[in-house]
Scaffold this active site. Sequence first.
Site, PDB file in Angstrom:
ATOM      1  N   ILE A   1       1.016   0.705   9.578  1.00 46.94           N
ATOM      2  CA  ILE A   1       0.460   1.439  10.510  1.00 46.94           C
ATOM      3  C   ILE A   1      -0.589   0.502  11.331  1.00 46.94           C
ATOM      4  O   ILE A   1      -0.621   1.088  12.427  1.00 46.94           O
ATOM      5  CB  ILE A   1       0.047   2.884   9.901  1.00 46.94           C
ATOM      6  CG1 ILE A   1      -0.271   4.010  10.756  1.00 46.94           C
ATOM      7  CG2 ILE A   1      -1.405   2.468   9.298  1.00 46.94           C
ATOM      8  CD1 ILE A   1      -0.513   5.240  10.451  1.00 46.94           C
TER       9      ILE A   1
ATOM     10  N   GLY B   1      -4.850   0.812  -0.547  1.00 49.69           N
ATOM     11  CA  GLY B   1      -3.776   1.575   0.240  1.00 49.69           C
ATOM     12  C   GLY B   1      -3.892   1.291   1.687  1.00 49.69           C
ATOM     13  O   GLY B   1      -4.345   0.347   2.108  1.00 49.69           O
TER      14      GLY B   1
ATOM     15  N   ASP C   1      -5.929   3.090   3.376  1.00 49.92           N
ATOM     16  CA  ASP C   1      -7.331   2.867   3.926  1.00 49.92           C
ATOM     17  C   ASP C   1      -7.873   1.492   4.058  1.00 49.92           C
ATOM     18  O   ASP C   1      -8.550   1.171   4.769  1.00 49.92           O
ATOM     19  CB  ASP C   1      -8.091   3.762   2.981  1.00 49.92           C
ATOM     20  CG  ASP C   1      -9.460   4.119   3.240  1.00 49.92           C
ATOM     21  OD1 ASP C   1      -9.660   4.101   4.433  1.00 49.92           O
ATOM     22  OD2 ASP C   1     -10.156   4.891   2.505  1.00 49.92           O
TER      23      ASP C   1
ATOM     24  N   SER D   1      -1.437  11.248   1.157  1.00 47.39           N
ATOM     25  CA  SER D   1      -1.503  11.812  -0.324  1.00 47.39           C
ATOM     26  C   SER D   1      -0.720  11.264  -1.316  1.00 47.39           C
ATOM     27  O   SER D   1      -0.572  11.423  -2.560  1.00 47.39           O
ATOM     28  CB  SER D   1      -1.719  13.394  -0.578  1.00 47.39           C
ATOM     29  OG  SER D   1      -2.739  13.887  -0.192  1.00 47.39           O
TER      30      SER D   1
ATOM     31  N   GLY E   1       0.317   8.201  -2.292  1.00 47.32           N
ATOM     32  CA  GLY E   1      -0.144   6.881  -2.928  1.00 47.32           C
ATOM     33  C   GLY E   1      -0.988   7.152  -4.082  1.00 47.32           C
ATOM     34  O   GLY E   1      -0.261   7.846  -5.072  1.00 47.32           O
TER      35      GLY E   1
ATOM     36  N   TYR F   1      -2.991   9.376  -4.766  1.00 48.57           N
ATOM     37  CA  TYR F   1      -3.233  10.833  -4.769  1.00 48.57           C
ATOM     38  C   TYR F   1      -2.326  11.369  -5.427  1.00 48.57           C
ATOM     39  O   TYR F   1      -2.198  12.527  -5.650  1.00 48.57           O
ATOM     40  CB  TYR F   1      -3.835  11.362  -3.444  1.00 48.57           C
ATOM     41  CG  TYR F   1      -5.216  11.281  -3.216  1.00 48.57           C
ATOM     42  CD1 TYR F   1      -5.994  10.182  -3.904  1.00 48.57           C
ATOM     43  CD2 TYR F   1      -5.686  11.732  -2.171  1.00 48.57           C
ATOM     44  CE1 TYR F   1      -7.368  10.042  -3.860  1.00 48.57           C
ATOM     45  CE2 TYR F   1      -7.161  11.569  -1.760  1.00 48.57           C
ATOM     46  CZ  TYR F   1      -8.101  10.776  -2.522  1.00 48.57           C
ATOM     47  OH  TYR F   1      -9.350  10.330  -2.356  1.00 48.57           O
TER      48      TYR F   1
HETATM   49  P1  ADP Z   1      -3.472   8.583  -0.738  1.00 42.58           P
HETATM   50  O1  ADP Z   1      -4.817   8.191  -1.475  1.00 42.58           O
HETATM   51  O2  ADP Z   1      -3.693   9.640   0.209  1.00 42.58           O
HETATM   52  O3  ADP Z   1      -2.348   8.672  -1.708  1.00 42.58           O
HETATM   53  P2  ADP Z   1      -2.403   5.957  -0.177  1.00 42.58           P
HETATM   54  O4  ADP Z   1      -3.113   4.793   0.917  1.00 42.58           O
HETATM   55  O5  ADP Z   1      -2.748   5.248  -1.678  1.00 42.58           O
HETATM   56  O6  ADP Z   1      -3.283   7.279  -0.007  1.00 42.58           O
HETATM   57  O7  ADP Z   1      -0.907   5.970  -0.011  1.00 42.58           O
HETATM   58  C1  ADP Z   1      -0.687   6.880   1.206  1.00 42.58           C
HETATM   59  C2  ADP Z   1       0.986   6.142   1.591  1.00 42.58           C
HETATM   60  O8  ADP Z   1       0.422   4.975   2.339  1.00 42.58           O
HETATM   61  C3  ADP Z   1       1.604   5.348   0.572  1.00 42.58           C
HETATM   62  O9  ADP Z   1       2.976   5.798   0.827  1.00 42.58           O
HETATM   63  C4  ADP Z   1       1.366   4.172   0.661  1.00 42.58           C
HETATM   64  O10 ADP Z   1       2.330   3.289   0.292  1.00 42.58           O
HETATM   65  C5  ADP Z   1       1.251   3.900   2.276  1.00 42.58           C
HETATM   66  N1  ADP Z   1       0.557   2.715   2.716  1.00 42.58           N
HETATM   67  C6  ADP Z   1      -0.170   1.795   2.097  1.00 42.58           C
HETATM   68  N2  ADP Z   1      -0.667   0.756   3.086  1.00 42.58           N
HETATM   69  C7  ADP Z   1       0.086   1.351   4.439  1.00 42.58           C
HETATM   70  C8  ADP Z   1       0.011   0.624   5.584  1.00 42.58           C
HETATM   71  N3  ADP Z   1      -0.488  -0.456   5.929  1.00 42.58           N
HETATM   72  N4  ADP Z   1       0.470   1.230   6.624  1.00 42.58           N
HETATM   73  C9  ADP Z   1       1.243   2.413   6.381  1.00 42.58           C
HETATM   74  N5  ADP Z   1       1.362   2.925   5.219  1.00 42.58           N
HETATM   75  C10 ADP Z   1       0.799   2.387   4.176  1.00 42.58           C
END
Ligand code: ADP
Length: 185
Positions: free
Chosen positions: A18, A39, A41, A128, A130, A132
């Site tokens: 993203i 993740g 964030d 949420s 990943g 979460y």
């Molecule tokens: P949460 O704590 O809300 O679950 P996460 O970041 O752990 O958030 O995961 C949410 C989703 O984002 C997961 O599907 C993860 O694979 C995805 N994700 C991780 N890095 C990226 C990125 N750079 N761009 C888009 N999606 C990502």
Amino acid sequence: MQWEFPGGKLLKLVIGDITRVPADAIVNAANAQLRGGGGVDGAIHRAGGPSIMRELDEIRARQGGCPTGSAVVTGAGNLPARYVFHAVGPIWRGGDRNEAELLASCYRTCLALAEERGLSTISFPSISTGAYGYPVRQAAEIAMQEVCRHLQRPDTRLREVIFVLFDQATFEAYAEALRQRAPVE
Ligand code: ADP
């Protein structure tokens, strides 16, 4: 995969990172403390640079963190965007702790923040699902429901909503949820 709504508004699903996809607002899957994490964030703070955390520090000083189901707004630093909307999704606790409504509220809040600012494009990750632990099929149904409902409204200024999904399995879940909603051609 994409779906076109009346008026030419688009809902797009892509696989990718993203932080590399230009949009007026990029949505982050943040935590209630707004302190950054792993993740998506972590990726957003790494790619966006330190100005985003500095703005979050100010928000935290003013209001503490951010309630689950809501979002706060910062600039986007070095990201190809004007804003980052830091949405706090629910931690999955089995499904009977209002998780579905809280997740829907994240999407609604971000769409409303975009409309208030007159933005044309917004990108979302899979909030949420990943760390979460939200089951991805259920999360995808909620995300597609809220975004489709929004884009069906005649008065939206948003022209394009992009889901940037990090892996094939997540993409497939969102694509299936969208196919379930989209009328058969
Ligand atoms: P949460 O704590 O809300 O679950 P996460 O970041 O752990 O958030 O995961 C949410 C989703 O984002 C997961 O599907 C993860 O694979 C995805 N994700 C991780 N890095 C990226 C990125 N750079 N761009 C888009 N999606 C990502």
